[in-house]
Design a protein around this motif. Structure first.
Motif, PDB file in Angstrom:
ATOM      1  N   HIS A   1      31.433  31.787  28.428  1.00  0.00           N
ATOM      2  CA  HIS A   1      30.090  32.277  28.753  1.00  0.00           C
ATOM      3  C   HIS A   1      29.869  32.275  30.267  1.00  0.00           C
ATOM      4  O   HIS A   1      29.419  33.274  30.846  1.00  0.00           O
ATOM      5  CB  HIS A   1      29.038  31.415  28.052  1.00  0.00           C
ATOM      6  CG  HIS A   1      27.642  31.797  28.358  1.00  0.00           C
ATOM      7  ND1 HIS A   1      27.017  32.857  27.740  1.00  0.00           N
ATOM      8  CD2 HIS A   1      26.730  31.279  29.218  1.00  0.00           C
ATOM      9  CE1 HIS A   1      25.785  32.975  28.207  1.00  0.00           C
ATOM     10  NE2 HIS A   1      25.580  32.024  29.102  1.00  0.00           N
ATOM     11  N   HIS A   2      30.189  31.177  30.906  1.00  0.00           N
ATOM     12  CA  HIS A   2      29.965  31.079  32.350  1.00  0.00           C
ATOM     13  C   HIS A   2      30.886  32.014  33.131  1.00  0.00           C
ATOM     14  O   HIS A   2      30.472  32.597  34.140  1.00  0.00           O
ATOM     15  CB  HIS A   2      30.096  29.635  32.822  1.00  0.00           C
ATOM     16  CG  HIS A   2      28.952  28.791  32.368  1.00  0.00           C
ATOM     17  ND1 HIS A   2      27.675  28.941  32.864  1.00  0.00           N
ATOM     18  CD2 HIS A   2      28.876  27.820  31.439  1.00  0.00           C
ATOM     19  CE1 HIS A   2      26.863  28.093  32.264  1.00  0.00           C
ATOM     20  NE2 HIS A   2      27.570  27.407  31.384  1.00  0.00           N
ATOM     21  N   LEU A   3      32.110  32.186  32.677  1.00  0.00           N
ATOM     22  CA  LEU A   3      33.000  33.158  33.320  1.00  0.00           C
ATOM     23  C   LEU A   3      32.439  34.568  33.183  1.00  0.00           C
ATOM     24  O   LEU A   3      32.489  35.358  34.135  1.00  0.00           O
ATOM     25  CB  LEU A   3      34.395  33.105  32.696  1.00  0.00           C
ATOM     26  CG  LEU A   3      35.403  32.170  33.309  1.00  0.00           C
ATOM     27  CD1 LEU A   3      36.743  32.294  32.590  1.00  0.00           C
ATOM     28  CD2 LEU A   3      35.582  32.401  34.788  1.00  0.00           C
ATOM     29  N   ALA A   4      31.903  34.872  32.006  1.00  0.00           N
ATOM     30  CA  ALA A   4      31.297  36.199  31.805  1.00  0.00           C
ATOM     31  C   ALA A   4      30.163  36.415  32.796  1.00  0.00           C
ATOM     32  O   ALA A   4      30.064  37.482  33.417  1.00  0.00           O
ATOM     33  CB  ALA A   4      30.787  36.329  30.366  1.00  0.00           C
ATOM     34  N   LEU A   5      29.311  35.415  32.966  1.00  0.00           N
ATOM     35  CA  LEU A   5      28.193  35.543  33.902  1.00  0.00           C
ATOM     36  C   LEU A   5      28.669  35.727  35.334  1.00  0.00           C
ATOM     37  O   LEU A   5      28.063  36.486  36.107  1.00  0.00           O
ATOM     38  CB  LEU A   5      27.266  34.335  33.797  1.00  0.00           C
ATOM     39  CG  LEU A   5      26.562  34.147  32.454  1.00  0.00           C
ATOM     40  CD1 LEU A   5      25.689  32.896  32.482  1.00  0.00           C
ATOM     41  CD2 LEU A   5      25.751  35.367  32.077  1.00  0.00           C
ATOM     42  N   LEU A   6      29.766  35.067  35.696  1.00  0.00           N
ATOM     43  CA  LEU A   6      30.329  35.265  37.038  1.00  0.00           C
ATOM     44  C   LEU A   6      30.795  36.707  37.217  1.00  0.00           C
ATOM     45  O   LEU A   6      30.611  37.293  38.278  1.00  0.00           O
ATOM     46  CB  LEU A   6      31.496  34.299  37.275  1.00  0.00           C
ATOM     47  CG  LEU A   6      31.125  32.841  37.498  1.00  0.00           C
ATOM     48  CD1 LEU A   6      32.384  31.974  37.519  1.00  0.00           C
ATOM     49  CD2 LEU A   6      30.346  32.678  38.795  1.00  0.00           C
ATOM     50  N   HIS A   7      31.379  37.271  36.176  1.00  0.00           N
ATOM     51  CA  HIS A   7      31.878  38.645  36.276  1.00  0.00           C
ATOM     52  C   HIS A   7      30.745  39.663  36.364  1.00  0.00           C
ATOM     53  O   HIS A   7      30.864  40.646  37.091  1.00  0.00           O
ATOM     54  CB  HIS A   7      32.823  38.962  35.119  1.00  0.00           C
ATOM     55  CG  HIS A   7      34.180  38.377  35.313  1.00  0.00           C
ATOM     56  ND1 HIS A   7      35.129  38.927  36.136  1.00  0.00           N
ATOM     57  CD2 HIS A   7      34.742  37.240  34.818  1.00  0.00           C
ATOM     58  CE1 HIS A   7      36.217  38.181  36.132  1.00  0.00           C
ATOM     59  NE2 HIS A   7      36.002  37.143  35.336  1.00  0.00           N
TER      60      HIS A   7
ATOM     61  N   GLN B   1      34.089  41.662  27.642  1.00  0.00           N
ATOM     62  CA  GLN B   1      35.180  41.015  26.913  1.00  0.00           C
ATOM     63  C   GLN B   1      34.966  39.507  26.814  1.00  0.00           C
ATOM     64  O   GLN B   1      35.118  38.920  25.736  1.00  0.00           O
ATOM     65  CB  GLN B   1      36.513  41.318  27.577  1.00  0.00           C
ATOM     66  CG  GLN B   1      36.969  42.742  27.406  1.00  0.00           C
ATOM     67  CD  GLN B   1      38.260  43.038  28.157  1.00  0.00           C
ATOM     68  OE1 GLN B   1      38.892  42.152  28.712  1.00  0.00           O
ATOM     69  NE2 GLN B   1      38.641  44.305  28.174  1.00  0.00           N
ATOM     70  N   LEU B   2      34.615  38.885  27.938  1.00  0.00           N
ATOM     71  CA  LEU B   2      34.415  37.434  27.942  1.00  0.00           C
ATOM     72  C   LEU B   2      33.196  37.032  27.119  1.00  0.00           C
ATOM     73  O   LEU B   2      33.240  36.046  26.380  1.00  0.00           O
ATOM     74  CB  LEU B   2      34.282  36.922  29.376  1.00  0.00           C
ATOM     75  CG  LEU B   2      35.572  36.938  30.195  1.00  0.00           C
ATOM     76  CD1 LEU B   2      35.269  36.762  31.673  1.00  0.00           C
ATOM     77  CD2 LEU B   2      36.523  35.865  29.691  1.00  0.00           C
ATOM     78  N   LEU B   3      32.113  37.805  27.244  1.00  0.00           N
ATOM     79  CA  LEU B   3      30.913  37.478  26.486  1.00  0.00           C
ATOM     80  C   LEU B   3      31.157  37.628  24.986  1.00  0.00           C
ATOM     81  O   LEU B   3      30.717  36.787  24.193  1.00  0.00           O
ATOM     82  CB  LEU B   3      29.734  38.358  26.921  1.00  0.00           C
ATOM     83  CG  LEU B   3      28.399  38.004  26.274  1.00  0.00           C
ATOM     84  CD1 LEU B   3      27.944  36.603  26.707  1.00  0.00           C
ATOM     85  CD2 LEU B   3      27.342  39.038  26.639  1.00  0.00           C
ATOM     86  N   SER B   4      31.862  38.665  24.595  1.00  0.00           N
ATOM     87  CA  SER B   4      32.184  38.855  23.175  1.00  0.00           C
ATOM     88  C   SER B   4      33.021  37.704  22.642  1.00  0.00           C
ATOM     89  O   SER B   4      32.786  37.213  21.525  1.00  0.00           O
ATOM     90  CB  SER B   4      32.918  40.178  22.971  1.00  0.00           C
ATOM     91  OG  SER B   4      32.063  41.267  23.259  1.00  0.00           O
ATOM     92  N   LYS B   5      33.996  37.248  23.433  1.00  0.00           N
ATOM     93  CA  LYS B   5      34.810  36.099  23.015  1.00  0.00           C
ATOM     94  C   LYS B   5      33.957  34.838  22.908  1.00  0.00           C
ATOM     95  O   LYS B   5      34.111  34.055  21.972  1.00  0.00           O
ATOM     96  CB  LYS B   5      35.947  35.864  24.011  1.00  0.00           C
ATOM     97  CG  LYS B   5      37.088  36.835  23.895  1.00  0.00           C
ATOM     98  CD  LYS B   5      38.189  36.481  24.889  1.00  0.00           C
ATOM     99  CE  LYS B   5      39.343  37.453  24.805  1.00  0.00           C
ATOM    100  NZ  LYS B   5      40.408  37.113  25.774  1.00  0.00           N
TER     101      LYS B   5
ATOM    102  N   GLY C   1      33.837  28.085  24.298  1.00  0.00           N
ATOM    103  CA  GLY C   1      32.690  28.996  24.325  1.00  0.00           C
ATOM    104  C   GLY C   1      31.840  28.920  25.587  1.00  0.00           C
ATOM    105  O   GLY C   1      31.587  29.943  26.230  1.00  0.00           O
ATOM    106  N   PRO C   2      31.374  27.727  25.975  1.00  0.00           N
ATOM    107  CA  PRO C   2      30.563  27.649  27.193  1.00  0.00           C
ATOM    108  C   PRO C   2      31.321  28.088  28.449  1.00  0.00           C
ATOM    109  O   PRO C   2      30.752  28.727  29.332  1.00  0.00           O
ATOM    110  CB  PRO C   2      30.163  26.168  27.264  1.00  0.00           C
ATOM    111  CG  PRO C   2      30.168  25.727  25.833  1.00  0.00           C
ATOM    112  CD  PRO C   2      31.329  26.470  25.214  1.00  0.00           C
TER     113      PRO C   2
END
Length: 150
Positions: A21-27, A38-42, A17-18
């Motif tokens: 989350h951090h990958l989503a923020l990078l995107h 997609q990443l944030l939802s996952k 999860g974390p």
């Protein structure tokens, strides 16, 4: 690059999860809205409280690839609040404090529950949220959710 690869491995291969989350923020920093969503939802689906909080705000405001959905926003805020996320408690409290009605004023989307809002504000305050304590004081001063006390 090595750090990114480790983050990517933890997110993609282990559904961490974390890391998701951090990958989503990078995107989102690179305006890749679809990958962010997609990443944030996952990440939120893993129960990550930070992701639930961010996703709740996306639903609330209808931004970053999310359609505006007040019910989903409140659900995410409350789920994050269950994991002691102070800001989520304040956000859920604010939604419940005022309630939410449709733009035309004909339909209640979120019922007003000032007592529950007060409880969330107080819980956030007890965890260290200044905003939570400000809202507790305001509730006492106006008698919203608790008996009025000056």
């Amino acid at each position: 690059q090595h750090g990114y690869n480790l983050l990517h491995h933890a997110a993609r291969d282990h559904n961490h999860g974390p890391a998701l989350h951090h990958l989503a923020l990078l995107h989102i920093q690179h305006d890749n809205v679809e990958e962010f969503r997609q990443l944030l939802s996952k990440a939120a689906a893993t129960g990550n409280p930070d992701s639930l909080f961010v996703q709740g705000h996306c639903y609330y405001s209808g931004t970053d690839g999310y359609e505006q959905n007040f019910s989903a926003a409140l659900e995410d805020f409350l789920a994050a609040a269950e994991n002691e996320h102070e800001d989520a408690m304040v956000s859920a409290g604010a939604m419940l404090h005022q309630g939410v009605i449709s733009e035309d004023g004909r339909m209640v989307i979120i019922e007003r529950d000032q007592q529950r809002a007060f409880e969330l504000y107080q819980q956030a305050g007890e965890l260290g949220s200044v905003e939570g304590w400000r809202n507790v004081v305001s509730c006492y001063a106006t008698g919203q959710g608790v008996p009025k006390s000056l």
